[in-house]
Write a protein that holds these residues in place. Structure first.
Motif, PDB file in Angstrom:
ATOM      1  N   LEU A   1    -115.903  -5.072 -62.492  1.00 37.05           N
ATOM      2  CA  LEU A   1    -115.941  -3.962 -63.451  1.00 37.05           C
ATOM      3  C   LEU A   1    -114.808  -2.967 -63.219  1.00 37.05           C
ATOM      4  O   LEU A   1    -114.160  -2.529 -64.177  1.00 37.05           O
ATOM      5  CB  LEU A   1    -117.305  -3.246 -63.367  1.00 37.05           C
TER       6      LEU A   1
ATOM      7  N   ALA B   1    -111.635  -4.472 -64.475  1.00 32.33           N
ATOM      8  CA  ALA B   1    -111.624  -4.518 -65.940  1.00 32.33           C
ATOM      9  C   ALA B   1    -111.334  -3.134 -66.521  1.00 32.33           C
ATOM     10  O   ALA B   1    -110.526  -2.985 -67.440  1.00 32.33           O
ATOM     11  CB  ALA B   1    -112.958  -5.041 -66.456  1.00 32.33           C
ATOM     12  N   ARG B   2    -111.995  -2.113 -65.937  1.00 32.45           N
ATOM     13  CA  ARG B   2    -111.805  -0.747 -66.444  1.00 32.45           C
ATOM     14  C   ARG B   2    -110.394  -0.237 -66.164  1.00 32.45           C
ATOM     15  O   ARG B   2    -109.790   0.432 -67.023  1.00 32.45           O
ATOM     16  CB  ARG B   2    -112.831   0.192 -65.822  1.00 32.45           C
TER      17      ARG B   2
ATOM     18  N   TRP C   1    -107.791  -2.005 -65.952  1.00 33.23           N
ATOM     19  CA  TRP C   1    -106.899  -2.711 -66.863  1.00 33.23           C
ATOM     20  C   TRP C   1    -106.977  -2.104 -68.266  1.00 33.23           C
ATOM     21  O   TRP C   1    -105.947  -1.830 -68.888  1.00 33.23           O
ATOM     22  CB  TRP C   1    -107.269  -4.201 -66.888  1.00 33.23           C
TER      23      TRP C   1
END
Lengths: 107, 143
Positions: free
Chosen positions: A38, A41-42, A44
């Motif tokens: 997570l 992902a965040r 990015w």
């Protein structure tokens, strides 16, 4: 939004051309970042160019996809059924783009 | 109205003012170009569905761990990995096929011999490029 067959054809081709470089960016990103957690992902999605390109990939993608779905529906269905399926396709396209942009701006 | 060949009649009577429906797939002789055309449509539908998965993934990333963990867990499972690999292939095939159509839109590349080679090339190219992306993704994760 495209009105007649000619402008639909042009919109399909134009969105296809726009999608080529964005899809290349998406596939490259997928290869580089697949499987991140997570936080990854965040981080990015927090980068402005990634956020913008991700949203653009989804939005232009469903716009282009909705034209293609309409084409397929026209080939296999008449009248009321074709209208119903078109409405579902448009609703799905709008929903996908909306959920994506709202989510992107919450990150 | 164009004469329809025997056996290619409409499956049902069309309401007036309706465009013609597509003839059923099985009346056509199989050729690589028609296969590539069908695959172009199938991958187009798959890509639309894949975009919905991207929306779910972004939504989960915005909500937090409670949403992201199950989505990421599913995508990391063997079935999830299969879906991701299929989505990559679908995008690559549709992209390569799309370039082929943009080229034929200019009126070139329509000779049967070249068109057949181009259609087969899209299949071969999509498999090779998908393999390269899968290997690169694997390498990027330090495996």
């Amino acid at each position: 939004m495209a009105k007649g067959p000619t402008s639909t054809f042009a919109a399909q081709r134009a969105s296809a051309v726009i999608l080529i470089p964005i899809a290349l960016w998406f596939l490259w990103s997928l290869a580089a970042h697949a499987g991140e957690d997570l936080e990854g992902a965040r981080n990015w999605l927090a980068q402005t160019h990634n956020k913008f390109l991700f949203g653009l990939f989804v939005t232009v993608g469903v716009f282009h996809g909705r034209i293609g779905l309409h084409e397929i529906i026209q080939d296999y269905f008449y009248g009321g059924m074709a209208k119903t399926l078109d409405t579902i396709a448009i609703a799905a396209a709008v929903l996908i783009a909306l959920i994506t942009w709202i989510s992107l701006f919450q990150i | 109205m164009v004469d329809t060949p025997a056996g290619a009649a409409r499956p049902t009577a069309a309401p007036p003012q309706s465009p013609p429906l597509s003839p059923h797939l099985q009346i056509w002789r199989f050729t690589p170009t028609m296969a590539a055309s069908i695959t172009q449509r199938a991958t187009g539908v798959a890509n639309f569905t894949g975009t919905a998965v991207l929306a779910v993934w972004a939504f989960a990333a915005a909500r937090g761990e409670a949403w992201f963990a199950p989505v990421a867990g599913f995508l990391a499972s063997p079935f999830g990995q299969f879906i991701i690999l299929g989505y990559i292939w679908s995008l690559v095939f549709h992209g390569l096929g799309g370039v082929r159509y943009l080229y034929t839109d200019t009126g070139r590349g329509l000779e049967p011999e070249f068109a057949t080679k181009a259609a087969l090339g899209v299949y071969a190219g999509s498999v090779v490029i998908t393999a390269v992306i899968a290997i690169a993704a694997h390498a990027a994760r330090g495996a």
